[in-house]
Design a protein around this motif. Structure first.
Motif, PDB file in Angstrom:
ATOM      1  N   UNK A 226       3.057 -12.253  -6.969  1.00  0.00           N
ATOM      2  CA  UNK A 226       3.884 -13.428  -7.250  1.00  0.00           C
ATOM      3  C   UNK A 226       4.985 -13.710  -6.254  1.00  0.00           C
ATOM      4  N   UNK A 227       5.345 -12.692  -5.440  1.00  0.00           N
ATOM      5  CA  UNK A 227       6.440 -12.829  -4.473  1.00  0.00           C
ATOM      6  C   UNK A 227       7.798 -12.903  -5.203  1.00  0.00           C
ATOM      7  N   UNK A 228       8.852 -13.024  -4.451  1.00  0.00           N
ATOM      8  CA  UNK A 228      10.240 -13.095  -4.905  1.00  0.00           C
ATOM      9  C   UNK A 228      10.753 -11.768  -5.489  1.00  0.00           C
ATOM     10  N   UNK A 229      10.175 -11.302  -6.607  1.00  0.00           N
ATOM     11  CA  UNK A 229      10.614 -10.042  -7.208  1.00  0.00           C
ATOM     12  C   UNK A 229       9.748  -8.859  -6.776  1.00  0.00           C
ATOM     13  N   UNK A 230       8.572  -9.152  -6.244  1.00  0.00           N
ATOM     14  CA  UNK A 230       7.581  -8.118  -5.894  1.00  0.00           C
ATOM     15  C   UNK A 230       6.876  -8.551  -4.609  1.00  0.00           C
ATOM     16  N   UNK A 231       5.841  -7.823  -4.250  1.00  0.00           N
ATOM     17  CA  UNK A 231       4.985  -8.256  -3.159  1.00  0.00           C
ATOM     18  C   UNK A 231       4.511  -9.688  -3.395  1.00  0.00           C
ATOM     19  N   UNK A 232       4.347 -10.419  -2.296  1.00  0.00           N
ATOM     20  CA  UNK A 232       3.708 -11.721  -2.356  1.00  0.00           C
ATOM     21  C   UNK A 232       2.261 -11.595  -1.902  1.00  0.00           C
ATOM     22  N   UNK A 233       1.584 -12.716  -1.759  1.00  0.00           N
ATOM     23  CA  UNK A 233       0.148 -12.683  -1.426  1.00  0.00           C
ATOM     24  C   UNK A 233      -0.171 -11.949  -0.123  1.00  0.00           C
ATOM     25  N   UNK A 234       0.628 -12.154   0.937  1.00  0.00           N
ATOM     26  CA  UNK A 234       0.322 -11.511   2.221  1.00  0.00           C
ATOM     27  C   UNK A 234       0.457  -9.994   2.124  1.00  0.00           C
ATOM     28  N   UNK A 235       1.564  -9.528   1.552  1.00  0.00           N
ATOM     29  CA  UNK A 235       1.762  -8.078   1.432  1.00  0.00           C
ATOM     30  C   UNK A 235       0.765  -7.467   0.448  1.00  0.00           C
ATOM     31  N   UNK A 236       0.416  -8.194  -0.589  1.00  0.00           N
ATOM     32  CA  UNK A 236      -0.567  -7.664  -1.547  1.00  0.00           C
ATOM     33  C   UNK A 236      -1.931  -7.506  -0.877  1.00  0.00           C
ATOM     34  N   UNK A 237      -2.240  -8.392   0.079  1.00  0.00           N
ATOM     35  CA  UNK A 237      -3.486  -8.251   0.832  1.00  0.00           C
ATOM     36  C   UNK A 237      -3.444  -6.982   1.694  1.00  0.00           C
ATOM     37  N   UNK A 238      -2.284  -6.714   2.299  1.00  0.00           N
ATOM     38  CA  UNK A 238      -2.114  -5.464   3.054  1.00  0.00           C
ATOM     39  C   UNK A 238      -2.260  -4.260   2.120  1.00  0.00           C
ATOM     40  N   UNK A 239      -1.739  -4.393   0.906  1.00  0.00           N
ATOM     41  CA  UNK A 239      -1.856  -3.304  -0.081  1.00  0.00           C
ATOM     42  C   UNK A 239      -3.319  -3.017  -0.394  1.00  0.00           C
ATOM     43  N   UNK A 240      -4.120  -4.068  -0.518  1.00  0.00           N
ATOM     44  CA  UNK A 240      -5.557  -3.874  -0.780  1.00  0.00           C
ATOM     45  C   UNK A 240      -6.190  -3.087   0.363  1.00  0.00           C
ATOM     46  N   UNK A 241      -5.783  -3.399   1.599  1.00  0.00           N
ATOM     47  CA  UNK A 241      -6.349  -2.699   2.763  1.00  0.00           C
ATOM     48  C   UNK A 241      -5.940  -1.232   2.779  1.00  0.00           C
ATOM     49  N   UNK A 242      -4.749  -0.911   2.282  1.00  0.00           N
ATOM     50  CA  UNK A 242      -4.297   0.484   2.233  1.00  0.00           C
ATOM     51  C   UNK A 242      -4.949   1.241   1.083  1.00  0.00           C
ATOM     52  N   UNK A 243      -5.087   0.574  -0.059  1.00  0.00           N
ATOM     53  CA  UNK A 243      -5.576   1.235  -1.282  1.00  0.00           C
ATOM     54  C   UNK A 243      -7.100   1.351  -1.316  1.00  0.00           C
ATOM     55  N   UNK A 244      -7.775   0.366  -0.715  1.00  0.00           N
ATOM     56  CA  UNK A 244      -9.240   0.313  -0.708  1.00  0.00           C
ATOM     57  C   UNK A 244      -9.868   0.478  -2.105  1.00  0.00           C
ATOM     58  N   UNK A 245      -9.414  -0.278  -3.073  1.00  0.00           N
ATOM     59  CA  UNK A 245     -10.031  -0.192  -4.402  1.00  0.00           C
ATOM     60  C   UNK A 245     -11.382  -0.907  -4.416  1.00  0.00           C
ATOM     61  N   UNK A 246     -12.235  -0.547  -5.365  1.00  0.00           N
ATOM     62  CA  UNK A 246     -13.492  -1.287  -5.518  1.00  0.00           C
ATOM     63  C   UNK A 246     -13.215  -2.706  -5.998  1.00  0.00           C
TER      64      UNK A 246
END
Ligand code: NI
Ligand code: MN
Length: 228
Positions: free
Chosen positions: A164-184
């Motif tokens: 959602x951004x503002x209080x937490x990760x936004x879309x761009x950082x969440x995409x980076x998180x997916x690349x780090x976490x590699x979930x199914x």
């Protein structure tokens, strides 16, 4: 065994695993998107990631009514005791414990955690659940951090990430998180509850499909899916 996950909207979940009912961050009575009434929620366990009212939510009411065990950090459990909630299981960051439904590990979250009356809510956290259907990571409220790579190293069937951004990760950082976490699979949360955290989840899901190896799962509040 199958695990059923139902999104309450915002950061809230109901999880059924091994015959146990678990709710996480049950923000319902004050939520503009809640799909269920607080009085209807069944729970054996309540997981609380931090003290903010959009996560602690209705945990006190649910715990009092159902007698569910609340799993949260030490400071929140102490505060709950002062609200008349005796059945708690205090943890702290990096710790893990076996519960009847699976293994619960309390993970880092870069955020804050004051309680509704201003009391110290300790450190905010995420949860890594080791369930029979696989490992499920709830990042809860956090910014992006590189150690997410460690959280994903055991293999994740699912990650629930704020976008959602503002209080937490936004879309761009969440995409980076997916690349780090590699979930199914990955579910975007903490989004579209209020205008301040409005995002285009379909566009984000398309980026997940094209830029990562994860499969996005988009839910409406009240929507469910199964693992295993
Ligand atoms: Ni918060
Ligand atoms: Mn929040």
């Amino acid at each position: 065994m199958r695990v059923t996950l139902t999104w309450f909207g915002h950061g809230g979940w109901a999880i059924e695993a091994e015959g146990h009912k678990i709710v996480l961050d049950p923000f319902l009575s004050e939520s503009p998107v809640a799909p269920v009434e607080v009085d209807k929620v069944e729970a054996d366990f309540v997981l609380v990631s931090h003290g903010h009212s959009d996560h602690l939510g209705d945990a006190v009411a649910i715990a009092r009514r159902t007698g569910a065990c609340v799993i949260a950090n030490f400071e929140i459990c102490q505060w709950l005791g002062r609200q008349g909630v005796e059945n708690t299981h205090p943890m702290n960051l990096g710790g893990a414990v076996e519960q009847p439904f699976g293994r619960v590990k309390m993970t880092l979250a870069h955020h804050s955690s004051s309680l509704p009356d201003g009391s110290d809510g300790g450190n905010p956290c995420g949860f890594l659940l080791g369930l029979s259907a696989g490992n499920v990571y709830f990042a809860c409220d956090t910014g992006l951090f590189l150690d997410m790579r460690l959280i994903g190293s055991s293999g994740l069937a699912l990650a629930a990430l704020p976008i959602g951004d503002n209080f937490t990760m936004g879309p761009d950082d969440a995409l980076e998180a997916v690349k780090l976490l590699k979930p199914e699979r990955v579910v975007p949360v903490h989004v579209n509850t209020w205008p301040l955290i409005a995002q285009d989840v379909a566009t984000w899901a398309e980026r997940v499909r094209t830029e990562t190896s994860a499969q996005p799962v988009l839910l409406e509040p009240g929507g469910s899916f199964q693992l295993g």
